[in-house]
Design a protein around this motif. Structure first.
Motif, PDB file in Angstrom:
ATOM      1  N   LEU A  49       0.679   1.297  -7.632  1.00 53.69           N
ATOM      2  CA  LEU A  49       1.059  -0.108  -7.771  1.00 53.69           C
ATOM      3  C   LEU A  49       1.282  -0.505  -9.219  1.00 53.69           C
ATOM      4  N   LEU A  50       0.538   0.095 -10.133  1.00 58.98           N
ATOM      5  CA  LEU A  50       0.752  -0.199 -11.551  1.00 58.98           C
ATOM      6  C   LEU A  50       2.179   0.139 -11.965  1.00 58.98           C
ATOM      7  N   TRP A  55       8.291  -1.825 -11.851  1.00 64.29           N
ATOM      8  CA  TRP A  55       9.622  -1.434 -11.400  1.00 64.29           C
ATOM      9  C   TRP A  55      10.297  -2.553 -10.605  1.00 64.29           C
ATOM     10  N   GLU A  56       9.473  -3.321  -9.863  1.00 66.00           N
ATOM     11  CA  GLU A  56       9.995  -4.393  -9.022  1.00 66.00           C
ATOM     12  C   GLU A  56       9.343  -5.725  -9.404  1.00 66.00           C
ATOM     13  N   ASN A 183      10.668   9.707   0.202  1.00 69.12           N
ATOM     14  CA  ASN A 183       9.978   8.431   0.080  1.00 69.12           C
ATOM     15  C   ASN A 183      11.001   7.324  -0.160  1.00 69.12           C
ATOM     16  N   PRO A 184      11.032   6.268   0.668  1.00 66.10           N
ATOM     17  CA  PRO A 184      12.004   5.199   0.466  1.00 66.10           C
ATOM     18  C   PRO A 184      11.650   4.250  -0.677  1.00 66.10           C
ATOM     19  N   LEU A 185      10.438   4.335  -1.201  1.00 65.36           N
ATOM     20  CA  LEU A 185      10.034   3.477  -2.306  1.00 65.36           C
ATOM     21  C   LEU A 185      10.421   4.114  -3.640  1.00 65.36           C
ATOM     22  N   ALA A 186      10.431   3.281  -4.675  1.00 65.04           N
ATOM     23  CA  ALA A 186      10.902   3.746  -5.982  1.00 65.04           C
ATOM     24  C   ALA A 186       9.885   4.616  -6.709  1.00 65.04           C
ATOM     25  N   VAL A 187       8.634   4.595  -6.258  1.00 67.86           N
ATOM     26  CA  VAL A 187       7.545   5.290  -6.954  1.00 67.86           C
ATOM     27  C   VAL A 187       6.763   6.132  -5.953  1.00 67.86           C
ATOM     28  N   ALA A 188       6.361   7.318  -6.369  1.00 73.34           N
ATOM     29  CA  ALA A 188       5.520   8.181  -5.542  1.00 73.34           C
ATOM     30  C   ALA A 188       4.067   8.081  -6.000  1.00 73.34           C
ATOM     31  N   THR A 189       3.138   8.284  -5.064  1.00 78.04           N
ATOM     32  CA  THR A 189       1.729   8.329  -5.441  1.00 78.04           C
ATOM     33  C   THR A 189       1.416   9.674  -6.096  1.00 78.04           C
ATOM     34  N   GLU A 190       0.287   9.725  -6.788  1.00 73.42           N
ATOM     35  CA  GLU A 190      -0.144  10.994  -7.389  1.00 73.42           C
ATOM     36  C   GLU A 190      -0.346  12.064  -6.320  1.00 73.42           C
TER      37      GLU A 190
END
Length: 211
Positions: A49-50, A55-56, A183-190
């Protein structure tokens, strides 16, 4: 900032985690309450989320996490980066979701993500998994029409159970019958990056709430 040692798993059914969280005063949390809200259930250290909140910037973001020390770390990093559209709450999502969402403006929740939740492999422990029918019903009630739920796990059994529980609820439509390749989101989790770097699969699904 170095990592502190935290318990890998917390039993969400223990009495210590049954008290619902007291909702904050949202107008003191977010600079603009008119923005749509993305809620990440089980946000861990909050690094996903950080990144996504920066990003959004036209969205507000809320991370829920049952391990208090992780929430403290996430809030400290948010404050250090001065991100006005992001907040974290220490709570058990299952008893807290209904009062939490009830305190928000109607229709503001437009996206929910549940990513790599604790798998609780032993049969007798599976009732501790976060995606229970009651949680699905709460999300269905408060998510805006057309809102999205994104699920992913590196444990196929857990991914199937999450997918099936959302699919069983009449409010939700599965967007693709196959696991999503990306992943459809702009950021992946670790966890997602680590899993993919090892050449192992990630099981992803997206649901949309009907009108």
């Amino acid at each position: 900032m170095g990592r502190v040692r935290v318990r890998q798993h917390v039993n969400p059914l223990s009495q210590a985690y049954q008290t619902p969280v007291n909702p904050p005063q949202w107008d003191k949390i977010y600079a603009d309450m008119r923005k749509p809200l993305h809620m990440d259930i089980g946000c861990g250290w909050g690094r996903f989320l950080l990144s996504l909140a920066q990003w959004e910037p036209d969205w507000n973001f809320l991370g829920l996490e049952i391990r208090e020390s992780l929430v403290e770390t996430a809030i400290a990093q948010r404050d250090e980066k001065q991100i006005p559209n992001l907040h974290f709450l220490f709570c058990n999502a299952n008893p807290s979701l209904q009062p939490l969402l009830d305190s928000l403006p109607p229709g503001i929740l437009q996206r929910v993500s549940i990513q790599f939740p604790d798998p609780w492999f032993k049969k007798r422990h599976q009732k501790r998994r976060v995606v229970q029918p009651e949680l699905v019903a709460d999300i269905a009630h408060y998510l805006s029409a057309g809102g999205v739920v994104f699920l992913q796990s590196d444990v196929e059994e857990v991914a199937i159970e999450m997918r099936d529980r959302f699919q069983e609820h009449p409010a939700f439509v599965l967007e693709n019958p196959q696991w999503l390749p990306e992943n459809p989101l702009a950021v992946a989790t670790e966890r997602e990056r680590l899993t993919l770097d090892k050449g192992e699969p990630v099981y992803r699904a997206v649901f949309r709430k009907g009108d």
